[in-house]
Design a protein around this motif. Structure first.
Motif, PDB file in Angstrom:
ATOM      1  N   GLN A  11       0.825  -1.197   0.000  1.00 43.08           N
ATOM      2  CA  GLN A  11       0.000   0.000   0.000  1.00 43.08           C
ATOM      3  C   GLN A  11       0.865   1.256   0.000  1.00 43.08           C
ATOM      4  N   SER A  12       1.969   1.218   0.776  1.00 47.78           N
ATOM      5  CA  SER A  12       2.872   2.355   0.841  1.00 47.78           C
ATOM      6  C   SER A  12       3.511   2.630  -0.515  1.00 47.78           C
ATOM      7  N   GLN A  13       3.828   1.563  -1.258  1.00 48.80           N
ATOM      8  CA  GLN A  13       4.424   1.725  -2.578  1.00 48.80           C
ATOM      9  C   GLN A  13       3.431   2.363  -3.543  1.00 48.80           C
ATOM     10  N   ASP A  14       2.129   2.099  -3.366  1.00 51.49           N
ATOM     11  CA  ASP A  14       1.108   2.652  -4.250  1.00 51.49           C
ATOM     12  C   ASP A  14       0.817   4.117  -3.937  1.00 51.49           C
ATOM     13  N   GLU A  15       1.054   4.526  -2.692  1.00 55.17           N
ATOM     14  CA  GLU A  15       0.776   5.903  -2.299  1.00 55.17           C
ATOM     15  C   GLU A  15       1.905   6.818  -2.764  1.00 55.17           C
ATOM     16  N   HIS A  16       1.514   7.902  -3.437  1.00 52.28           N
ATOM     17  CA  HIS A  16       2.470   8.890  -3.898  1.00 52.28           C
ATOM     18  C   HIS A  16       2.116  10.243  -3.299  1.00 52.28           C
ATOM     19  N   VAL A  17       3.111  11.087  -3.172  1.00 49.21           N
ATOM     20  CA  VAL A  17       2.882  12.469  -2.766  1.00 49.21           C
ATOM     21  C   VAL A  17       3.584  13.371  -3.768  1.00 49.21           C
ATOM     22  N   MET A  18       3.119  14.611  -3.865  1.00 49.01           N
ATOM     23  CA  MET A  18       3.767  15.548  -4.784  1.00 49.01           C
ATOM     24  C   MET A  18       4.660  16.477  -3.977  1.00 49.01           C
ATOM     25  N   ALA A  19       5.936  16.402  -4.255  1.00 47.96           N
ATOM     26  CA  ALA A  19       6.920  17.236  -3.572  1.00 47.96           C
ATOM     27  C   ALA A  19       7.305  18.396  -4.480  1.00 47.96           C
ATOM     28  N   VAL A  20       7.677  19.516  -3.864  1.00 49.33           N
ATOM     29  CA  VAL A  20       8.060  20.707  -4.621  1.00 49.33           C
ATOM     30  C   VAL A  20       9.432  21.174  -4.158  1.00 49.33           C
ATOM     31  N   VAL A  30       6.281  19.209   0.801  1.00 50.50           N
ATOM     32  CA  VAL A  30       5.286  18.282   0.264  1.00 50.50           C
ATOM     33  C   VAL A  30       3.925  18.979   0.250  1.00 50.50           C
ATOM     34  N   ILE A  31       3.205  18.833  -0.841  1.00 44.53           N
ATOM     35  CA  ILE A  31       1.895  19.471  -0.955  1.00 44.53           C
ATOM     36  C   ILE A  31       0.913  18.782  -0.016  1.00 44.53           C
ATOM     37  N   SER A  32       0.228  19.586   0.776  1.00 43.86           N
ATOM     38  CA  SER A  32      -0.756  19.046   1.719  1.00 43.86           C
ATOM     39  C   SER A  32      -2.180  19.309   1.266  1.00 43.86           C
ATOM     40  N   LEU A  55      -0.830  15.219   0.944  1.00 44.05           N
ATOM     41  CA  LEU A  55      -1.886  14.903  -0.012  1.00 44.05           C
ATOM     42  C   LEU A  55      -1.483  13.655  -0.782  1.00 44.05           C
ATOM     43  N   LYS A  56      -2.253  12.571  -0.655  1.00 44.74           N
ATOM     44  CA  LYS A  56      -1.922  11.298  -1.283  1.00 44.74           C
ATOM     45  C   LYS A  56      -2.462  11.263  -2.712  1.00 44.74           C
ATOM     46  N   LEU A  57      -1.611  10.876  -3.654  1.00 46.82           N
ATOM     47  CA  LEU A  57      -1.963  10.815  -5.069  1.00 46.82           C
ATOM     48  C   LEU A  57      -1.527   9.474  -5.625  1.00 46.82           C
ATOM     49  N   ASP A  58      -1.801   9.237  -6.914  1.00 48.62           N
ATOM     50  CA  ASP A  58      -1.224   8.103  -7.613  1.00 48.62           C
ATOM     51  C   ASP A  58      -0.728   8.585  -8.966  1.00 48.62           C
ATOM     52  N   ARG A  59      -0.016   7.716  -9.664  1.00 50.76           N
ATOM     53  CA  ARG A  59       0.650   8.143 -10.903  1.00 50.76           C
ATOM     54  C   ARG A  59      -0.332   8.458 -12.025  1.00 50.76           C
ATOM     55  N   THR A  60      -1.603   8.081 -11.882  1.00 39.33           N
ATOM     56  CA  THR A  60      -2.578   8.347 -12.941  1.00 39.33           C
ATOM     57  C   THR A  60      -3.399   9.592 -12.656  1.00 39.33           C
ATOM     58  N   THR A  61      -3.143  10.272 -11.531  1.00 37.23           N
ATOM     59  CA  THR A  61      -3.908  11.469 -11.199  1.00 37.23           C
ATOM     60  C   THR A  61      -3.647  12.553 -12.238  1.00 37.23           C
ATOM     61  N   PRO A  62      -4.706  13.066 -12.914  1.00 39.20           N
ATOM     62  CA  PRO A  62      -4.496  14.124 -13.907  1.00 39.20           C
ATOM     63  C   PRO A  62      -4.161  15.440 -13.219  1.00 39.20           C
ATOM     64  N   LEU A  63      -2.994  16.009 -13.525  1.00 36.85           N
ATOM     65  CA  LEU A  63      -2.530  17.213 -12.844  1.00 36.85           C
ATOM     66  C   LEU A  63      -2.393  18.402 -13.796  1.00 36.85           C
ATOM     67  N   GLU A  64      -2.840  18.241 -15.059  1.00 29.50           N
ATOM     68  CA  GLU A  64      -2.621  19.277 -16.054  1.00 29.50           C
ATOM     69  C   GLU A  64      -3.266  20.601 -15.664  1.00 29.50           C
ATOM     70  N   LEU A  65      -4.514  20.546 -15.141  1.00 31.78           N
ATOM     71  CA  LEU A  65      -5.229  21.771 -14.789  1.00 31.78           C
ATOM     72  C   LEU A  65      -4.511  22.514 -13.669  1.00 31.78           C
ATOM     73  N   PHE A  66      -4.047  21.763 -12.684  1.00 31.74           N
ATOM     74  CA  PHE A  66      -3.318  22.389 -11.580  1.00 31.74           C
ATOM     75  C   PHE A  66      -2.082  23.114 -12.102  1.00 31.74           C
ATOM     76  N   PHE A  67      -1.318  22.472 -12.990  1.00 36.91           N
ATOM     77  CA  PHE A  67      -0.086  23.084 -13.473  1.00 36.91           C
ATOM     78  C   PHE A  67      -0.379  24.312 -14.340  1.00 36.91           C
ATOM     79  N   THR A  68      -1.461  24.277 -15.109  1.00 34.72           N
ATOM     80  CA  THR A  68      -1.839  25.441 -15.909  1.00 34.72           C
ATOM     81  C   THR A  68      -2.146  26.628 -15.002  1.00 34.72           C
TER      82      THR A  68
END
Length: 246
Positions: A11-20, A30-32, A55-68
């Motif tokens: 489960q820990s391997q599946d959990e991702h976070v976005m670091a800046v 880390v983004i909260s 904030l827990k994410l996964d590799r398929t989370t669409p982040l395009e809108l956030f980055f725009t």
């Protein structure tokens, strides 16, 4: 006990976070939280005591809108780098990020961790974005499914990579459509994905033709009778024709 520990590790391997990384100060966070209205962010230090705030994410989370929106909010968004990091290796990855920023060598394992997690300015894994034009979740699955195509079919026919790269599939696949509750075979077609003006990925269907379509307006005056005969006989023209894009 051992089984429970293994499940927790998986489960820990599946959990991702976005670091800046703030490249002006070489400090990481880390983004909260992502604010729903303006997509602005809140961050916390990457300490284990803040684990529950990440904030827990996964590799398929669409982040395009956030980055725009992020680029629109900050006058100099290039001062920041983002990383989608497995929670289990957060410390090792961020340490390697800082080492690279300082001109130090984090070793092959450290370089690999950074390479596998660094995001480009569209919110996509940079390493994969250099290889592929689209992410898997961006493909127009609704349109593909409507033609009787699913992920397994694309993989089995080696078409998934071609679609992700923005190429025409080299294999024609059988397509069908449900009409009035009845499945109708529509022959075979190749496919290509393109990004439309609105930024969404669209599906282009290139159906296989049983006979030449010389009568269509787009082909009017393009081929001489001699060239048509040669195409019918050999299947190739042996030259190049210029056509107006209508």
């Amino acid at each position: 006990m051992a089984k429970k520990k293994q499940e927790q590790q998986e489960q820990s391997q599946d959990e991702h976070v976005m670091a800046v990384l703030d490249k002006r100060t070489n400090k990481t966070a880390v983004i909260s939280k992502m604010n729903e209205q303006d997509r602005s962010i809140e961050v916390v230090p990457p300490d284990k005591k803040n684990n529950n705030s990440f904030l827990k994410l996964d590799r398929t989370t669409p982040l395009e809108l956030f980055f725009t929106n992020f680029k629109n909010q900050y006058q100099n968004p290039t001062s920041f780098s983002f990383f989608l990091v497995p929670l289990a290796v957060l410390d090792k990855t961020l340490n390697a990020v800082i080492q690279i920023r300082k001109g130090e060598d984090p070793g092959p394992d450290g370089k690999k961790l950074v390479e596998n997690s660094e995001l480009n300015d569209e919110g996509r894994i940079a390493k994969l974005a250099r290889r592929y034009k689209f992410d898997e979740h961006q493909l127009p699955w609704k349109d593909l499914n409507a033609l009787g195509l699913d992920k397994e079919t694309l993989f089995n026919n080696h078409c998934m990579g071609e679609l992700l790269k923005g190429r025409i599939t080299s294999t024609a696949l059988p397509i069908s459509k449900e009409i009035n509750g009845e499945k109708k075979d529509l022959g075979e077609a190749c496919f290509m994905c393109v990004k439309g003006a609105d930024g969404k990925v669209e599906l282009k269907t290139l159906t296989r033709l049983d006979k030449p379509q010389y009568d269509l307006p787009v082909y009017k005056g393009v081929f001489t009778d001699e060239e048509k005969d040669k195409l019918a006989e050999t299947g190739t023209l042996g030259g190049i024709k210029e056509m107006k894009d209508t």
